[in-house]
Enzyme design. Structure first.
Site, PDB file in Angstrom:
ATOM      1  N   ASP A  80      69.528  17.276   3.486  1.00 25.73           N
ATOM      2  CA  ASP A  80      68.305  17.062   4.244  1.00 25.73           C
ATOM      3  C   ASP A  80      67.924  15.585   4.178  1.00 25.73           C
ATOM      4  O   ASP A  80      68.719  14.722   4.540  1.00 25.73           O
ATOM      5  CB  ASP A  80      67.201  17.999   3.728  1.00 25.73           C
ATOM      6  CG  ASP A  80      66.034  18.095   4.704  1.00 25.73           C
ATOM      7  OD1 ASP A  80      65.083  17.309   4.540  1.00 25.73           O
ATOM      8  OD2 ASP A  80      66.080  18.913   5.631  1.00 25.73           O
ATOM      9  N   TYR A 129      58.125  19.802  15.013  1.00 26.55           N
ATOM     10  CA  TYR A 129      57.406  19.403  13.803  1.00 26.55           C
ATOM     11  C   TYR A 129      57.425  17.893  13.566  1.00 26.55           C
ATOM     12  O   TYR A 129      56.417  17.310  13.142  1.00 26.55           O
ATOM     13  CB  TYR A 129      57.930  20.157  12.584  1.00 26.55           C
ATOM     14  CG  TYR A 129      59.275  19.712  12.054  1.00 26.55           C
ATOM     15  CD1 TYR A 129      59.374  18.967  10.882  1.00 26.55           C
ATOM     16  CD2 TYR A 129      60.451  20.044  12.718  1.00 26.55           C
ATOM     17  CE1 TYR A 129      60.597  18.560  10.400  1.00 26.55           C
ATOM     18  CE2 TYR A 129      61.680  19.646  12.238  1.00 26.55           C
ATOM     19  CZ  TYR A 129      61.755  18.904  11.083  1.00 26.55           C
ATOM     20  OH  TYR A 129      62.980  18.497  10.609  1.00 26.55           O
ATOM     21  N   TYR A 229      58.865  11.042   7.640  1.00 28.49           N
ATOM     22  CA  TYR A 229      59.074  11.345   9.064  1.00 28.49           C
ATOM     23  C   TYR A 229      58.321  10.366   9.956  1.00 28.49           C
ATOM     24  O   TYR A 229      58.797  10.000  11.028  1.00 28.49           O
ATOM     25  CB  TYR A 229      58.611  12.773   9.355  1.00 28.49           C
ATOM     26  CG  TYR A 229      59.402  13.827   8.627  1.00 28.49           C
ATOM     27  CD1 TYR A 229      60.572  14.350   9.183  1.00 28.49           C
ATOM     28  CD2 TYR A 229      58.992  14.305   7.384  1.00 28.49           C
ATOM     29  CE1 TYR A 229      61.304  15.320   8.516  1.00 28.49           C
ATOM     30  CE2 TYR A 229      59.721  15.272   6.712  1.00 28.49           C
ATOM     31  CZ  TYR A 229      60.876  15.778   7.280  1.00 28.49           C
ATOM     32  OH  TYR A 229      61.599  16.731   6.610  1.00 28.49           O
ATOM     33  N   HIS A 294      69.689  26.650   6.443  1.00 31.87           N
ATOM     34  CA  HIS A 294      69.470  25.258   6.074  1.00 31.87           C
ATOM     35  C   HIS A 294      69.646  24.967   4.589  1.00 31.87           C
ATOM     36  O   HIS A 294      70.222  23.951   4.209  1.00 31.87           O
ATOM     37  CB  HIS A 294      68.062  24.832   6.515  1.00 31.87           C
ATOM     38  CG  HIS A 294      67.760  23.392   6.236  1.00 31.87           C
ATOM     39  ND1 HIS A 294      68.454  22.356   6.821  1.00 31.87           N
ATOM     40  CD2 HIS A 294      66.843  22.811   5.407  1.00 31.87           C
ATOM     41  CE1 HIS A 294      67.974  21.197   6.395  1.00 31.87           C
ATOM     42  NE2 HIS A 294      66.999  21.442   5.531  1.00 31.87           N
TER      43      HIS A 294
END
Length: 315
Positions: A80, A129, A229, A294
């Protein structure tokens, strides 16, 4: 959750990013284990999106390596955001990396035509998201998309909106959320189910592990993590000098065929195409595991550990 481990054997050092279940199985003696990603674990939580750029994060990793393995190249494992950091570490400092195994998130070479979040908004929509958590901050996020007829300024929101909704849901509920479909944040209903719904963990997630992270995130909040992010477009700007540069370390990539990341923005087509090998010339193998989503290193810890260990044994 992102973390780093520095491990040692008689052969070489290794660094693992976001692979807790794997760490418990790898045949290395642990020299040091601590969370060093900014905001995670007991690290500092600096304010401001500009303090979460990939340059600073990779710099933290390099400082760690200089401290605990100054005379060694290391094996690196990432998942990730850990995978993103591992790709960039290998791009910027291949002299530090002996070999790399990344999970779930493939390399994303810089494209000069459009900023990544702008592309995500165009393809996935405003509720995707990563798009939803973007915020206004001075100068560097006030821009107009390179994509036709889309102005991104109007979609940005004030800091704290998503954090407030997370707080209303409760830290454990946010951390325990799992999905096998695209993650969309609908206003006032971020995860798409009732706020009083029972928290049901998958059988591969230990309750005590979720409780541990719940304690940490309750203490520090989610802003620091969300800022990773929020810095994506800023990272795109900073990485201009590396446009077109390949990752030049021996690499293995592992992903689950039920991972939503595998199907987002055409990742599966890229991963299974010659383009991936062109961007990562020393890519030795791509493994697509069947029936796995995931959190591949948790769902199939034994299998993933063997794939990692067997690859590193070559060096």
């Amino acid at each position: 959750m992102p973390s780093y481990s520095v491990l040692d054997s008689s052969r070489a050092h290794a660094v693992c990013l976001s692979a807790n279940a794997v760490l418990r199985r790898l045949k290395f003696r642990i020299l040091e284990f601590r969370s060093v990603l900014r905001k995670f674990g007991d690290t500092d939580v600096p304010e401001g999106v500009e303090n979460y750029t990939i340059f600073l994060i990779v710099g933290d990793v390099v400082d760690l390596l200089d401290a605990v393995a100054p005379d060694h190249k290391v094996f690196v494992v990432g998942h990730d955001w850990g995978a993103i950091v591992a790709w960039q570490l290998s791009l910027y400092r291949p002299d530090k990396v002996k070999a790399l195994v990344n999970l779930s998130v493939a390399y994303s070479p810089r494209k000069a035509t459009a900023k990544p979040v702008d592309v995500m908004r165009h393809v996935c929509g405003d509720d995707f998201y990563i798009c939803k958590i973007q915020v206004r901050f001075p100068v560097i996020c006030i821009y107009t998309c390179h994509l036709p007829a889309i102005s991104c300024v109007s979609f940005l929101q004030d800091p704290g909106v998503v954090e407030a909704e997370f707080a209303e849901l409760g830290t454990k509920r946010v951390l325990a959320y799992t999905s096998r479909s695209a993650l969309l944040f609908k206003k006032r209903n971020l995860f798409g189910h009732p706020k009083d719904a029972e928290i049901v963990l998958p059988d591969w997630v230990p309750e005590e592990e979720v409780d541990y992270y719940t304690t940490k995130f309750t203490k520090t909040g989610f802003t620091g993590g969300l800022n990773f992010y929020r810095a994506i477009n800023l990272n795109w700007e900073l990485n201009a000098p590396w446009t077109g540069c390949p990752v030049m370390v021996p690499t293995k990539f592992i992903v689950g065929d039920m991972d939503t990341v595998y199907y987002t923005l055409g990742a599966n087509k890229y991963i299974n195409s010659p383009a991936f090998k062109k961007d990562v010339p020393l890519l030795e193998e791509v493994v697509v595991m069947k029936g796995v989503a995931h959190w591949i290193q948790e769902e199939k810890a034994d299998e993933v550990t063997k794939l990692i260990y067997d690859f590193f044994q070559k060096f």
